[in-house]
Design an enzyme around this catalytic site. Structure first.
Site, PDB file in Angstrom:
ATOM      1  N   TYR A 147      -7.628   3.716  15.289  1.00  0.00           N
ATOM      2  CA  TYR A 147      -8.921   3.135  14.893  1.00  0.00           C
ATOM      3  C   TYR A 147      -9.481   2.245  16.007  1.00  0.00           C
ATOM      4  O   TYR A 147     -10.638   2.370  16.409  1.00  0.00           O
ATOM      5  CB  TYR A 147      -8.714   2.314  13.616  1.00  0.00           C
ATOM      6  CG  TYR A 147      -9.945   1.610  13.108  1.00  0.00           C
ATOM      7  CD1 TYR A 147     -10.925   2.299  12.410  1.00  0.00           C
ATOM      8  CD2 TYR A 147     -10.123   0.240  13.318  1.00  0.00           C
ATOM      9  CE1 TYR A 147     -12.049   1.644  11.932  1.00  0.00           C
ATOM     10  CE2 TYR A 147     -11.241  -0.418  12.841  1.00  0.00           C
ATOM     11  CZ  TYR A 147     -12.198   0.290  12.148  1.00  0.00           C
ATOM     12  OH  TYR A 147     -13.318  -0.367  11.684  1.00  0.00           O
ATOM     13  N   ARG A 215      -7.579 -15.567   9.156  1.00  0.00           N
ATOM     14  CA  ARG A 215      -8.644 -14.602   9.435  1.00  0.00           C
ATOM     15  C   ARG A 215      -9.986 -15.335   9.457  1.00  0.00           C
ATOM     16  O   ARG A 215     -10.144 -16.415   8.877  1.00  0.00           O
ATOM     17  CB  ARG A 215      -8.711 -13.517   8.346  1.00  0.00           C
ATOM     18  CG  ARG A 215      -7.508 -12.571   8.303  1.00  0.00           C
ATOM     19  CD  ARG A 215      -7.405 -11.701   9.530  1.00  0.00           C
ATOM     20  NE  ARG A 215      -6.301 -10.743   9.463  1.00  0.00           N
ATOM     21  CZ  ARG A 215      -5.054 -10.979   9.825  1.00  0.00           C
ATOM     22  NH1 ARG A 215      -4.713 -12.180  10.283  1.00  0.00           N
ATOM     23  NH2 ARG A 215      -4.135 -10.038   9.746  1.00  0.00           N
ATOM     24  N   GLY A 276       2.594  -4.689  11.982  1.00  0.00           N
ATOM     25  CA  GLY A 276       1.373  -4.680  12.784  1.00  0.00           C
ATOM     26  C   GLY A 276       0.373  -5.757  12.386  1.00  0.00           C
ATOM     27  O   GLY A 276      -0.727  -5.824  12.947  1.00  0.00           O
TER      28      GLY A 276
END
Ligand code: UD2
Length: 315
Positions: A147, A215, A276
């Site tokens: 991606y 985030r 990941g």
């Protein structure tokens, strides 16, 4: 952007972000065509504007369709993609046909139709697991999934199409986008959509890892405004911009905010960290602020409240 009858093509316009953008464009009296194959988008996302747009159910891998859809368009907003990182890991070749070749086909359609500017949706995924924060556009990319590679290749093609063929392009690297209509149905859906559903149904959330990973959550309306600015600002052409808020929050705190909104006392279950998973992510938005004039307007607390209201009405 208030001129009438300017034609605009939005690929992926039935998706979560695309549909919000289409609504804003229609509200500004643009003549909008949407191309979407409804693989992850939904027609119901467009229900408020469907009678005022041209909707083409079609695939960006069909070159003729793109060339026709782009005819007489001044701008193209390109949001169609296989948006799940996991799906691109499972199927690098198939996803590349959509994410890479589909984008190349779109740039060709723009060249052929002399489209003034193409705004491409890229991703913070291109930064990969470089631990440095905040992420600046000048940092070397470090893609860690098909991606991310696909999005990065698109950025290079975009720049090249400006240089070789004079097709203006702007690439927007979205951080973690959230808001009404985001689909919570898969484990890899945006964490806010998942938390919203769990909170509304008084279910226990799962937090992967210690919950201290951070985030940068940006509200979908701010992402829409970033797209509008990217279309308008003359010297944005040929450039790449981070689209986030510049603020980060950790996932445990995020759950606490959502739980408070929903009035649930459900305690999270902690599960092993996802492989990941990136530890810290936050955008440096100095460049998008300086060149695009982009300033996020919706604070997390406000955005979460309106998002929660939307989910509560539907669950
Ligand atoms: C985002 C993008 C992805 C890609 C990537 C680049 C979304 C939805 N995904 O992935 O497309 O651009 O960034 O780095 O914007 N989590 C939980 N519990 C849950 C779900 C998630 O703890 O039920 C955690 C997850 O392990 C991660 C964080 O929440 O640490 C955010 O997860 P995400 O899937 O919303 O987004 P992210 O940053 O992995």
């Amino acid at each position: 952007m208030t001129e009438k009858a300017i034609k605009i093509l939005v690929t992926g316009g039935a998706g979560f972000i695309g549909a919000h953008l289409v609504e804003a464009l229609v509200a500004n009296n643009f003549q909008v065509t949407v191309v979407d194959n409804l693989s992850s988008g939904k027609l119901s996302n467009l229900e408020k504007v469907l009678s005022r747009i041209s909707f083409i159910e079609g695939d960006i891998r069909e070159q003729k369709l793109l060339e026709e859809a782009a005819r007489d368009c001044r701008f193209i907003f390109h949001l169609a993609a296989v948006v799940s990182v996991t799906k691109t890991v499972e199927n690098p070749l198939g996803s590349s046909l959509v994410n890479e070749l589909g984008t190349l086909g779109l740039l060709e359609a723009a060249r052929y139709n002399k489209v003034h500017r193409v705004i491409l949706s890229s991703s913070s995924a291109v930064y990969g697991d470089d631990p440095r924060i905040p992420k600046k556009e000048s940092m070397p990319p470090c893609p860690k999934s098909p991606y991310a590679v696909q999005k990065l290749v698109n950025e290079h093609y975009a720049e090249l199409y400006g240089e070789l063929f004079g097709v203006e392009t702007v690439c927007l690297r979205y951080f973690n986008v959230y808001g009404p209509r985001q689909d919570p149905s898969s484990p890899y859906s945006g964490v806010i959509s998942i938390f919203m559903k769990q909170a509304a149904l008084n279910q226990q959330p799962v937090i992967y890892g210690d919950g201290k990973q951070t985030r940068d959550f940006v509200y979908v309306e701010d992402v829409v405004r970033a797209n509008m600015l990217a279309a308008q600002v003359p010297n944005a052409a040929g450039k790449v911009f981070n689209i986030g808020t510049g603020q980060m929050i950790n996932i445990s705190k995020l759950w606490n905010m959502v739980a408070k909104l929903a009035g649930t006392t459900a305690e999270p279950e902690y599960a092993p960290e996802r492989s990941g998973d990136i530890r810290q992510s936050v955008a440096d938005i100095e460049k998008s602020n300086r060149i695009l004039g982009f300033r996020p307007r919706v604070e997390l607390k406000t955005g979460l409240a309106s998002t929660y209201q939307w989910y509560r009405e539907r669950l």
